[in-house]
Design an enzyme around this catalytic site. Structure first.
Site, PDB file in Angstrom:
ATOM      1  N   SER A 179       0.840  -1.194   0.000  1.00 43.49           N
ATOM      2  CA  SER A 179       0.000   0.000   0.000  1.00 43.49           C
ATOM      3  C   SER A 179       0.882   1.254   0.000  1.00 43.49           C
ATOM      4  CB  SER A 179      -0.959  -0.044   1.205  1.00 43.49           C
ATOM      5  OG  SER A 179      -1.936   0.964   1.113  1.00 43.49           O
ATOM      6  N   GLU A 195      -1.633  -2.191  -8.448  1.00 47.11           N
ATOM      7  CA  GLU A 195      -2.932  -2.378  -7.800  1.00 47.11           C
ATOM      8  C   GLU A 195      -3.394  -1.039  -7.255  1.00 47.11           C
ATOM      9  OE1 GLU A 195      -3.563  -2.046  -4.358  1.00 47.11           O
ATOM     10  OE2 GLU A 195      -1.509  -1.799  -3.649  1.00 47.11           O
ATOM     11  N   HIS A 208      -5.460  -4.804  -2.167  1.00 46.24           N
ATOM     12  CA  HIS A 208      -6.169  -4.507  -0.925  1.00 46.24           C
ATOM     13  C   HIS A 208      -7.320  -5.458  -0.626  1.00 46.24           C
ATOM     14  CE1 HIS A 208      -3.734  -0.908  -1.096  1.00 46.24           C
ATOM     15  NE2 HIS A 208      -4.155  -0.585   0.109  1.00 46.24           N
TER      16      HIS A 208
END
Length: 324
Positions: A111, A228, A296
């Protein structure tokens, strides 16, 4: 520069370069500690890991101090982040990259940690890892795939062939460990066929793009991009973020793209994602695989940023092999 892999009894240092450990429920912290103990590792925590944040994260100087101390400490064999967040890029021009290069070791997170992982790789040549946070190991159900791929990637030097998880989930497990929904996983899907190999870079796209135009951005030429995005993304945002990456120097020599599964709230349907990819002539020659098990949603596999990857995107078979 591939860091030394983990052995039984090794110490893993938990740091908080983004959000603080203080927001993680005590019972989830304890379960995470037990999970590492069960794998044969010990965990320690940086001085400021659980400091109550003054804004979004702890003070910059405290987060920098914890990173440097973790890399300097000879007892520490791996550095694992607590959680993601929004402001890891505040640290990039304060890190001592010479210190990190002189004390190479495993560094893992995902992330917002994408900014640190790619910068460290670019500045030092040290392979870093996009994989679960310490907090991830506080998940009671649905963790087996994540745990096994984390352990395999960080304890062995053998190539890792990625098989799809049996199920996936996209729920706020950290708020309610019992109310979980798991969906059958159809596995990765090919939008554009082909074979590719190269250096693997990327991670969270909107965070990776923060490196554009800075001295922290890795070279794109000769790479396979793993990308992503999270629930704050939607088709329009992903489209323009991807286009921004396409405009970067060296993108014309990117070898392939693998895209992680989108969260449900992003409203990125497969047909929409296909249309986004096919709308960009710069991608027409590239193999593109989507709905891979990273990002995620849960579970996720761990992959090496700066490592080597081979992908095969065929009509009936998808192969992803990781080296690093």
């Amino acid at each position: 520069m591939i860091p030394e892999k983990l052995n039984q009894g090794d110490e893993i240092r938990v740091i908080s370069p983004a959000k603080s450990l203080s927001i993680i429920a005590p019972e989830q912290q304890e379960l995470a500690r037990q999970r590492f103990k069960d794998m044969g590792f010990t965990t320690s925590f940086s001085t400021y890991a659980a400091e109550a944040p003054t804004l979004f994260s702890n003070p910059v100087e405290h987060r920098i101090s914890d990173i440097h101390e973790a890399f300097k400490d000879p007892a520490v064999k791996a550095v694992l982040t607590t959680l993601g967040g929004y402001d890891s890029n505040q640290l990039l021009n304060r890190l001592d990259y010479d210190l990190i290069k002189a004390h190479p070791k495993i560094f893992c997170g995902y992330s917002d940690i994408t900014a640190l992982s790619n910068s460290i790789y670019h500045k030092t040549g040290l392979v870093t890892y996009s994989g679960p946070h310490f907090s991830t190991f506080g998940m009671e159900k649905g963790l087996d795939y994540t745990l096994e791929h984390f352990r395999t990637m960080l304890t062995t030097n053998d190539p890792v062939d990625i098989e799809p998880a049996a199920h996936w989930s996209d729920d706020a497990w950290y708020l309610d460990q019992d109310d979980r929904t798991f969906y059958p996983n159809q596995g990765p899907v090919v939008i554009q066929e082909g074979k590719a190999s190269g250096t693997l870079i990327g991670g969270n796209l909107c965070t990776f793009n923060l490196l554009q135009g800075t001295s922290f951005m890795p070279e794109l030429a000769g790479t396979v991009l793993f990308l992503e995005d999270d629930e704050l993304s939607n088709p329009e945002t992903f489209d323009r973020d991807l286009q921004s990456l396409i405009h970067q120097p060296g993108f014309d020599q990117v070898q392939g793209i693998v895209i992680g599964r989108f969260q449900t709230s992003s409203n990125m349907e497969f047909d929409t994602l296909t249309a986004v990819i096919e709308s960009k002539p710069e991608l027409a020659h590239l193999p593109v695989i989507v709905q891979a098990d990273f990002g995620h949603t849960s579970p996720i596999f761990t992959f090496p940023i700066g490592g080597y990857v081979e992908i095969q995107a065929g009509k009936t078979q998808v192969n992803i092999r990781l080296h690093g």
